[in-house]
Design an enzyme around this catalytic site. Structure first.
Site, PDB file in Angstrom:
ATOM      1  CB  SER A  93     -20.977  -7.318  26.165  1.00 50.47           C
ATOM      2  OG  SER A  93     -21.122  -5.480  26.003  1.00 50.47           O
ATOM      3  N   GLY A 123     -26.297  -0.708  33.808  1.00 53.92           N
ATOM      4  CA  GLY A 123     -27.059  -0.840  32.963  1.00 53.92           C
ATOM      5  C   GLY A 123     -27.503  -1.257  31.814  1.00 53.92           C
ATOM      6  NE  ARG A 182     -25.970   4.332  32.888  1.00 53.62           N
ATOM      7  CZ  ARG A 182     -25.464   3.677  32.899  1.00 53.62           C
ATOM      8  NH1 ARG A 182     -24.753   2.033  33.633  1.00 53.62           N
ATOM      9  NH2 ARG A 182     -25.130   3.303  31.384  1.00 53.62           N
ATOM     10  CB  SER A 226     -27.881   2.498  22.354  1.00 60.14           C
ATOM     11  OG  SER A 226     -28.421   1.641  24.033  1.00 60.14           O
ATOM     12  CG  ASP A 240     -18.453   0.236  27.650  1.00 56.78           C
ATOM     13  OD1 ASP A 240     -19.046   1.295  27.605  1.00 56.78           O
ATOM     14  OD2 ASP A 240     -18.809  -0.494  27.108  1.00 56.78           O
ATOM     15  NE  ARG A 274     -16.566  -0.343  31.029  1.00 57.09           N
ATOM     16  CZ  ARG A 274     -16.033  -1.156  30.942  1.00 57.09           C
ATOM     17  NH1 ARG A 274     -15.001  -1.723  31.261  1.00 57.09           N
ATOM     18  NH2 ARG A 274     -17.008  -1.862  30.814  1.00 57.09           N
TER      19      ARG A 274
END
Ligand code: S3P
Length: 435
Positions: free
Chosen positions: A28, A100, A128, A172, A320, A392
């Site tokens: 991120s 994403g 998505r 989000s 996540d 993941r």
């Protein structure tokens, strides 16, 4: 990863895990550092940049838009910012790969430019949902065409945008960040209110680059018309990557691992709390501040885990980490119940369905619910699972193999490189038996 050849892994039972495990930079923070450096004035240096496919895709998109980016060494980037209005349009599609975060944040960034852009992604990203960003951006005056709410996105340059006050229907950080980035190009103020606070890296980094912004947990407000000044960024190690090792060492008897200098932003460390509720033994040493973020060494020792009813308030802080948590729950004593996590269904795969199918194939008792799962702890059997190209999920089943009764074969693992290049080597260096 479009067009990549299929890669399968085999994870075998292992004795115990030991050593220091240095996980790569935060995904991120890496995305954001690249985007803000690109539109700042002056040269920014980034250290600890994640050399993953997702973050490299973001860097490649910005290079395609005219930003000079050098990589003097691994994890380092020198970015010559072009200023807020210095990006140049590209006739070719901008490929966000599997990311994403890359696509949603770039959509916000590109909505207020004077040129048109087309954003594309791989097979997973192309499924998505994007209306969560394109709808509020349209409310700011942006013009974005979707394919029934999905990528590719055609972002028409619309200058100027106008500010918005937007209450997010679902927590989000990606949506919040897309709106804040569009807000840089908007007249008036852009105000975002979240139903539950999410990671605030965009807010903190905007402030570090000199943009006036007011923010507190669950709230952010900024005005257009300022400038970003180049800044040096130190990216902490990614808690989400550390997560696999936290679960692995917790469940394999005799294990002790140290994970140095991991980012401990409280909006990211929900799994720490969840594992502790389950009885895990994880401590933090050498806590300090780096680049405005709390970092620390995580020391994890094996401990018997028990099931929990996971507090729903933890969900956004560990969004996540559910694939890893599901594996911990599979070997914990008793039942674990997860609720309020419907967002898992729109990640790189439908993480509830993908995990449930794989865990059942390994003999785990798991019941899917629309917004979570009920998992009865017990033994993990040998078998074959499919990660559906979800990084993941692949790494979580690699952890499951450590305690399984035999080999666990994991299909479609190439996308681990999107967030965690070198996972296999690092895992094997501390005792995994992964090939
Ligand atoms: C991210 C936000 C989260 C998370 C993703 C990274 C970010 O997504 O799942 O891996 O960097 O802002 P949502 O905003 O969709 O919850």
């Amino acid at each position: 990863m479009s067009g990549a050849k299929r890669l399968d892994w085999v994870s075998r039972p292992a004795a115990s895990l030991h050593g220091d495990v240095v996980v790569p930079g935060d995904k991120s923070v890496s995305h954001r550092s690249m985007m803000l450096s690109a539109i700042a004035e002056g040269t920014s240096h980034i250290r600890g940049f994640l050399e993953g496919e997702d973050t490299r895709a973001t860097a490649a998109v910005l290079a395609q838009l005219g930003v000079s980016i050098e990589a003097p060494s691994e994890g380092e980037r020198t970015v010559r910012g072009v200023g807020l209005h210095g990006l140049r349009g590209s006739d070719k599609p901008l490929d966000c790969g599997n990311a994403g975060t890359g696509m949603r944040l770039l959509t916000g960034l590109l909505a207020g430019q004077s040129f048109d852009s087309t954003l594309i992604g791989d097979e997973s990203l192309s499924k998505r949902p994007m209306r969560r960003v394109t709808d509020p951006l349209a409310g700011m005056g942006a013009q974005i065409d979707t394919q029934d709410g999905l990528p590719p996105l055609r972002v028409h340059g619309s200058r100027p945008l106008h500010g918005i006050r937007y209450e997010l229907p679902v927590a989000s950080a990606q949506v919040k960040s897309a709106l804040l980035l569009a807000g840089l190009y908007a007249e008036g103020s852009t105000e975002v209110i979240e139903p539950h606070p999410t990671r605030d890296y965009t807010e903190r980094m905007l402030a570090a680059f000199g943009w006036p912004i007011v923010f507190s947990p669950g709230y952010a407000k900024l005005e257009g018309g300022h400038r970003l000044r180049a800044t040096d960024v130190v990216v902490p190690a990614d808690f989400s990557s550390a997560a696999f090792f936290l679960v692995a060492a917790s469940i394999v008897p005799g294990s002790v691992l140290r994970l140095p200098s991991v980012g401990l932003n409280p909006r990211r460390t929900g799994l720490l709390e969840a594992l502790r509720l389950m009885g895990a033994d994880i401590s933090i040493e050498n806590q300090s501040q780096s680049g405005g973020e709390v970092i620390g060494d995580l020391i994890v020792r094996h401990a018997p885990l028990h099931g929990v009813e996971l507090p729903e308030t933890l969900v956004p802080d560990m969004i996540d980490e559910f694939p890893a948590l599901f594996i911990a729950a599979a070997v914990a004593q008793g039942r674990t119940v997860v609720r309020g996590a419907a967002e898992l269904r729109v990640k790189e795969s439908d993480r509830i369905a993908t995990m449930a199918t794989g865990m059942r194939a390994l003999g785990v008792r798991i019941e899917e619910t629309p917004d979570g799962a009920i998992i009865d702890g017990g033994a993990i059997g040998a078998g074959a699972v499919d990660s559906h190209g979800d990084h993941r999920i692949a790494m979580s089943f690699a952890v499951a193999g450590l305690l399984a009764k035999g080999e666990v074969t994991i299909g479609d693992c190439a996308n681990v490189a999107t967030s965690f290049p070198g996972f296999m080597e690092l895992a094997n260096s501390c005792g995994f038996a992964l090939s």
